[in-house]
Scaffold this active site. Structure first.
Site, PDB file in Angstrom:
ATOM      1  CD1 TRP A 176      -2.431  -2.054   1.626  1.00 38.00           C
ATOM      2  CD2 TRP A 176      -3.171  -0.776  -0.060  1.00 38.00           C
ATOM      3  NE1 TRP A 176      -3.554  -2.643   1.103  1.00 38.00           N
ATOM      4  CE2 TRP A 176      -4.032  -1.888   0.079  1.00 38.00           C
ATOM      5  CE3 TRP A 176      -3.439   0.154  -1.059  1.00 38.00           C
ATOM      6  CZ2 TRP A 176      -5.142  -2.081  -0.745  1.00 38.00           C
ATOM      7  CZ3 TRP A 176      -4.544  -0.033  -1.877  1.00 38.00           C
ATOM      8  CH2 TRP A 176      -5.384  -1.139  -1.716  1.00 38.00           C
ATOM      9  CG  ASP A 209      -3.362   4.121   3.917  1.00 41.40           C
ATOM     10  OD1 ASP A 209      -4.414   3.925   4.559  1.00 41.40           O
ATOM     11  OD2 ASP A 209      -3.115   3.575   2.819  1.00 41.40           O
ATOM     12  CE  LYS A 267      -9.355  -2.971   3.190  1.00 43.90           C
ATOM     13  NZ  LYS A 267      -8.340  -1.974   2.884  1.00 43.90           N
TER      14      LYS A 267
HETATM   15  C1  LIG Z   1      -7.889  -1.305   1.623  1.00 42.04           C
HETATM   16  C2  LIG Z   1      -6.818  -0.288   1.712  1.00 42.04           C
HETATM   17  C3  LIG Z   1      -6.785   0.824   0.871  1.00 42.04           C
HETATM   18  C4  LIG Z   1      -7.711   0.861  -0.324  1.00 42.04           C
HETATM   19  O1  LIG Z   1      -8.571   1.717  -0.411  1.00 42.04           O
HETATM   20  P1  LIG Z   1      -9.766   1.791  -1.481  1.00 42.04           P
HETATM   21  O2  LIG Z   1     -10.867   2.194  -0.587  1.00 42.04           O
HETATM   22  O3  LIG Z   1      -9.934   0.450  -2.102  1.00 42.04           O
HETATM   23  O4  LIG Z   1      -9.340   2.825  -2.429  1.00 42.04           O
HETATM   24  C5  LIG Z   1      -5.788   1.775   1.060  1.00 42.04           C
HETATM   25  N1  LIG Z   1      -4.843   1.614   2.010  1.00 42.04           N
HETATM   26  C6  LIG Z   1      -4.838   0.535   2.822  1.00 42.04           C
HETATM   27  C7  LIG Z   1      -3.794   0.401   3.856  1.00 42.04           C
HETATM   28  C8  LIG Z   1      -5.830  -0.450   2.689  1.00 42.04           C
HETATM   29  O5  LIG Z   1      -5.830  -1.524   3.481  1.00 42.04           O
END
Ligand SMILES: *Cc1c(COP(=O)(O)O)cnc(C)c1O
Length: 356
Positions: A94, A168, A192
């Site tokens: 990511w 993030d 999530k």
């Molecule tokens: C799932 C995830 C994303 C993805 O985001 P989208 O909503 O699919 O754009 C971004 N960063 C992390 C760490 C994730 O686990």
């Protein structure tokens, strides 16, 4: 998703609180949705302990859109002459993706790259090659695919870097306490740990809301979203409402401290089972193992399909690892109860006895 939340959302879907309408049918400018939004914001602030100098924004586009939204909002007033600069800590797939997207908006420098050690660990922050002139530093505090989690965030000012930290935290938000004093901007797609896909939470320290690039779309500009209380355009109302139910559920569970304690027991239960067997393995540096996403491999990968098929029969779903790393992955988000992890461990032991 917690079952209580799903059942409640289901019973409210056509008639919220006796209004004769579901949330999807309400005007986002009406009093009923206004109440939902305000209550959700207050609960997010309370449960996550968000300081008063942070704006909490409901946005769209998910985590990936934020890989562009963050640089567009932070690179408009570079500290130094020349292109604006962003430094990245690449601890898995990511953060790698984030670093690639940011190249559209500025001069990107990878200050640490875990790729050379197959993303099994992260070097001490004092060994990262951070630039004094950087306009921000980005990291992913829980690498969902690789199973690498920061148990503590770096303190950039202690490292002599005068720049905000961008985090993030999509896949472990609300699973553990948050070190707000080290953060400038945090973002998380809801899907999530917080609710359905379609809403992204952004936490923006207020002194950072005047740094947007001129090209930043208004609908993605923190200053605009904050000034309009997350209603510059129609927000994802139903997703926000369900996030509100999840935060009510978090409070009913005893808040973040109780959730964190439960997550620790869940993760320890699973890692102990993996480490106690030579049939299963997880080779992430123990200090960097994720509590939320536990990747593991079978010593005999020819048994992968049988493992997944029998797990499915046992009611244990979605255990296939991401295609980029293979093997298995147990995502044990907040809503997964300890009994679910115990059921997985019991299944793993039984499968091992059958096939070892
Ligand atoms: C799932 C995830 C994303 C993805 O985001 P989208 O909503 O699919 O754009 C971004 N960063 C992390 C760490 C994730 O686990």
């Amino acid at each position: 998703m917690p079952l209580e939340v799903l059942l409640r959302a289901g019973s409210d879907v056509a008639n919220w609180h006796g209004t004769g309408m579901g949330v999807m049918e309400m005007s986002h400018r009406g009093a009923a949705f206004g109440d939902i939004l305000e209550r959700t914001l207050a609960d997010v602030r309370e449960v996550l302990g968000v300081p008063a100098n942070f704006d909490i924004l409901f946005m769209q586009g998910g985590g990936l859109a934020h890989n562009a939204i963050a640089p567009m909002n932070l690179l408009g007033k570079p500290k130094a002459i020349g292109a604006p600069k962003a430094d990245f800590v690449v601890s898995g797939s990511w953060s790698h993706k984030s670093s690639v997207e940011a190249q559209r908006y500025g001069d990107v420098h990878v200050a640490f790259n875990g790729k050379s050690t197959q993303f099994k660990t992260v070097a001490d922050a004092t060994d990262w090659q951070l630039r004094q002139q950087t306009d921000y530093v980005h990291l992913c505090s829980n690498e969902t695919i690789d199973g690498v989690e920061f148990s503590t965030l770096p303190d950039l000012s202690a490292l002599g870097i005068d720049a905000p930290l961008v985090v993030d935290c999509s896949s472990h938000i609300a699973s553990r306490s948050i070190e707000w004093h080290k953060i400038g901007l945090a973002f998380a797609g809801a899907q999530k740990n917080l609710g359905p896909a379609g809403v992204t939470l952004a936490f923006v320290r207020q002194d950072l809301t005047d740094r947007a690039m001129a090209i930043c779309p208004s609908a993605f500009e923190y200053k605009t979203i904050a000034a309009n209380n997350s209603m510059f355009n129609t927000p994802p109302t139903n997703a926000i409402y369900i996030v509100g139910l999840v935060f009510e559920w978090l409070k009913s569970q005893g808040g973040l401290a109780a959730i964190e304690a439960n997550n620790l027991v869940k993760a320890n239960t699973l890692y102990q089972a993996i480490d106690g067997s030579s049939f299963y393995s997880n080779d992430i540096d123990v200090a960097w193992r994720s509590r939320m996403n536990v990747p593991f491999k079978l010593a005999n990968e020819a048994l992968n399909d049988a493992f997944l098929a029998q797990a499915k029969t046992a009611g244990l779903l979605q255990l296939k690892g991401h295609k980029s790393v293979g093997g298995m992955r147990a995502s044990i988000y907040n809503a997964m109860p300890l009994t679910g992890v115990q059921a997985l461990v019991a299944f793993m032991q039984q499968f091992e006895q059958q096939h070892a």
